[in-house]
Enzyme design. Structure first.
Site, PDB file in Angstrom:
ATOM      1  N   TYR A  83      -2.221  -0.439   9.458  1.00  0.00           N
ATOM      2  CA  TYR A  83      -2.830  -0.710   8.624  1.00  0.00           C
ATOM      3  C   TYR A  83      -1.056  -0.587   8.096  1.00  0.00           C
ATOM      4  O   TYR A  83      -0.637  -1.706   7.317  1.00  0.00           O
ATOM      5  CB  TYR A  83      -4.146  -0.370   7.394  1.00  0.00           C
ATOM      6  CG  TYR A  83      -3.634  -0.399   6.482  1.00  0.00           C
ATOM      7  CD1 TYR A  83      -3.930  -1.698   5.761  1.00  0.00           C
ATOM      8  CD2 TYR A  83      -3.504   0.696   5.411  1.00  0.00           C
ATOM      9  CE1 TYR A  83      -4.321  -2.158   4.981  1.00  0.00           C
ATOM     10  CE2 TYR A  83      -3.976  -0.199   4.206  1.00  0.00           C
ATOM     11  CZ  TYR A  83      -4.127  -1.210   3.613  1.00  0.00           C
ATOM     12  OH  TYR A  83      -4.176  -1.346   2.319  1.00  0.00           O
ATOM     13  N   SER A 106       0.460  -1.731  -0.593  1.00  0.00           N
ATOM     14  CA  SER A 106       0.204  -0.151  -0.064  1.00  0.00           C
ATOM     15  C   SER A 106       0.640   0.574   0.349  1.00  0.00           C
ATOM     16  O   SER A 106       1.823   1.522   0.370  1.00  0.00           O
ATOM     17  CB  SER A 106      -0.266  -0.032   1.564  1.00  0.00           C
ATOM     18  OG  SER A 106      -1.212   1.138   1.511  1.00  0.00           O
TER      19      SER A 106
END
Length: 339
Positions: A155, A130
């Site tokens: 995350y 990501s």
């Protein structure tokens, strides 16, 4: 090829599965169909795959990648050539409320996938990283040669951990792995927790939209078709170690092992207010904006340097924001049966 796609009922997983079966690959899809967002949307994507011309090439298991025994059995029984791992607990903001979900799916689950690949001679693992790994990094555009040791959400930390775990398996077991750092993906069948979906729903219902950082965010919005092209080009590429790699001046994106990290984005950051304006035009309605300060865990800007992916696999994003948003609006109105 026979390809395992985890997170197959998810936004990107659905589009990848569609593409692969359309070109004649056999796809085994896995998803736990959790209720992080509307399960009927996930089911809708699976129904769409079941209706497609090559639907006989797609099979689906409702499975959680964190289930060690079931994942091991799946790998043993199915004998995959390649794996695309997209199953993950997504979302920066939710990681502040529910951190355990991220460790279960993104760390434990990813380890189970690595073990499955290792023990069953998988030729290539492509997995989702990501843009959030860039965290507190302020040099623009974000380059795969930048340091990413300062994540600002769990995350992001879990995605950085995936890259490190993959490197270990590439190094120890010669498992070819490619990590793709996705930059704000949008398009038809998108996720309801993402800005485009939330904004469209609110504007159509005449409700106000929450605009964080007073709209001063810039995001490298990337259309789903460009993402799919990049994933498939990467999947089809043979990953080799970098013989020039040196431990004295280490390149963070390659290794002596068969391990690669790439950015995959539009290489064109767009101001959030411009994004909203483009959506207003597509909908023919103005948004009522509720301007708010930046949220914890967010970064002000994302901007992908995609030169490495372009150079190695020929990746070239081509979709304009106007076209991409228009395609999403057409899908949204059709799916929700709106005029």
């Amino acid at each position: 090829m026979k390809v395992l796609v985890t997170g197959a009922a998810g936004f990107i997983g659905f589009h990848i599965s569609s593409y692969l079966i359309a070109r004649g690959d056999t796809v085994v899809g896995v998803d736990n169909l959790n209720n992080y967002y509307d399960v009927s949307l996930k089911q809708g994507r699976l129904d769409e795959l079941a209706k497609s011309e090559n639907h006989h090439l797609f099979s689906f298991y409702k499975l959680d990648i964190a289930d060690r025994d079931k994942i091991a059995t799946l790998f043993e029984n199915e004998k995959f050539d390649k794996v695309v791992n997209l199953a993950a607990q997504a979302g920066v903001r939710y990681s502040i409320e529910n951190p355990h979900a991220y460790v279960d799916s993104n760390i434990v689950g990813f380890l189970n996938i690595l073990e499955g690949c290792r023990h069953n001679a998988v030729k290539h693992l492509v997995y989702a990283s990501s843009s959030s790994v860039y965290g507190a990094n302020e040099s623009m555009p974000f380059s795969v040669t930048d340091n990413v040791d300062h994540p600002v959400s769990l995350y992001a930390a879990s995605k950085k951990a995936n890259e490190l775990m993959a490197h270990t398996y590439s190094h120890l077991y010669d498992l070819p792995t490619t990590g793709l750092r996705f930059f704000t993906v949008y398009g038809p069948w998108g996720r309801p927790d993402m800005a485009l979906f939330k904004f469209t729903k609110a504007i159509m219902q005449g409700e106000s939209i929450d605009v964080y950082n007073y709209g001063n965010h810039r995001r490298d919005f990337t259309y789903i078709d460009d993402i799919v092209t990049g994933i498939v080009l990467s999947l089809d590429q043979q990953v080799l170690g970098n013989p020039q790699w040196s431990g004295k001046t280490p390149d963070p994106s390659t290794s002596k092992a068969p391990w690669k990290i790439y950015n995959i984005g539009a290489h064109k950051p767009i101001n959030l207010l411009v994004f909203i304006e483009t959506l207003e035009k597509a909908l023919g309605k103005n948004a009522k904006k509720n301007l708010l300060p930046m949220q914890a865990g967010d970064v002000p800007d994302t901007y992908a340097d995609v030169s490495a992916l372009s150079q190695d696999v020929g990746y070239m994003p081509v979709t304009s924001l106007e076209h991409g948003i228009e395609q999403f609006v057409i899908w949204y109105k059709k799916f929700y049966k709106l005029g």
